[in-house]
Design a protein around this motif. Sequence first.
Motif, PDB file in Angstrom:
ATOM      1  N   UNK A   1     -36.837 -64.544 -11.074  1.00 16.52           N
ATOM      2  CA  UNK A   1     -38.240 -64.951 -10.990  1.00 16.52           C
ATOM      3  C   UNK A   1     -39.127 -63.990 -11.766  1.00 16.52           C
ATOM      4  N   UNK A   2     -38.838 -62.693 -11.670  1.00 17.73           N
ATOM      5  CA  UNK A   2     -39.613 -61.702 -12.416  1.00 17.73           C
ATOM      6  C   UNK A   2     -39.428 -61.888 -13.917  1.00 17.73           C
ATOM      7  N   UNK A   3     -38.223 -62.208 -14.313  1.00  9.22           N
ATOM      8  CA  UNK A   3     -37.933 -62.391 -15.732  1.00  9.22           C
ATOM      9  C   UNK A   3     -38.446 -63.733 -16.259  1.00  9.22           C
ATOM     10  N   UNK A   4     -38.536 -64.711 -15.359  1.00 11.14           N
ATOM     11  CA  UNK A   4     -38.918 -66.043 -15.794  1.00 11.14           C
ATOM     12  C   UNK A   4     -37.776 -66.787 -16.442  1.00 11.14           C
ATOM     13  N   UNK A   5     -36.551 -66.318 -16.184  1.00  9.78           N
ATOM     14  CA  UNK A   5     -35.379 -66.969 -16.761  1.00  9.78           C
ATOM     15  C   UNK A   5     -34.174 -66.674 -15.882  1.00  9.78           C
ATOM     16  N   UNK A   6     -33.153 -67.459 -16.000  1.00  9.01           N
ATOM     17  CA  UNK A   6     -31.942 -67.249 -15.213  1.00  9.01           C
ATOM     18  C   UNK A   6     -30.990 -66.322 -15.944  1.00  9.01           C
TER      19      UNK A   6
END
Length: 290
Positions: free
Chosen positions: A139-144
């Motif tokens: 979630x922090x990265x905005x990517x899996x």
Amino acid sequence: MEIQWFPGHMAKAHRMIKEHLKLVDVVIELLDARIPVSSANPMIHEVIENKPRILVLNKEDLAEPEWTERWVKYFTGRGLPVVKLNSATGRGMRELVGRVEAIGGDKMARLAAKGIKGRAIRAMILGIPNVGKSSLINRLLGTAAVRTADKPGVTRGKQWIRIGKTLELLDTPGVLWPKLEDADVAFKLALTGAINDDVYDLEKVIHQFLAWLKQYHSERLLARYQLSVPLPVDDGELLGRIGAKRGCLRSGGIIDYEKAGKIVLQEFRAGKLGPITLDYPPEPVNQGNE
């Protein structure tokens, strides 16, 4: 229920945490909001000692809001910063980052005074298996970018993740303690998925959970499984009625109790029985509905 379970990768993770703790400025300890006490690893507390720590009550959407608020007051009253979080939706993420930056900023200021500038705040994320560490980082990265799964033991190696310009995170594998002597804690960890489903007695856990639901949330059972009153005294019979309602039948019309139990377990974990809190603040308050 007593479980002795300390896989090799968990022992290695425990050593790794001790080795890398000196590299971080802040410890983020993730707890399951449904079981804030049962999901707190006492070994972690021993290891981090006096390192600045933020408690995160993750999966807050699956816990009863009024009890979560009481937990926030309980921890805050003991001088522990606490953040409510739903890492699946991102709710509470901005507050968490702000708390980390505020706590880590003090150390950054001291380093800057010594001529060390530009270093990001370093935080270590700790928690037992399946509490949502990788989901938080994603979630922090905005990517899996970090491998995740809805089962314990997926993240097994050290991973540094850069979040913007001000924060670096050290993800660590989930760590359980070597022996779960408290039967109630073992039950709650099994129920919420912190322990692999193949290392405990599923039938025993489901029966205990149904007994708990009958006592504190009988209306949930009646509504979810369209059962009639009165509910059976025997938990096995209750599971049989649920199985019949859900078509868990073998040849000859025999109830498949294992399949019915897995349905109850999966629906609890998915929140389909409504928000449920299993741990309560250690103060003289009533459990269940008030």
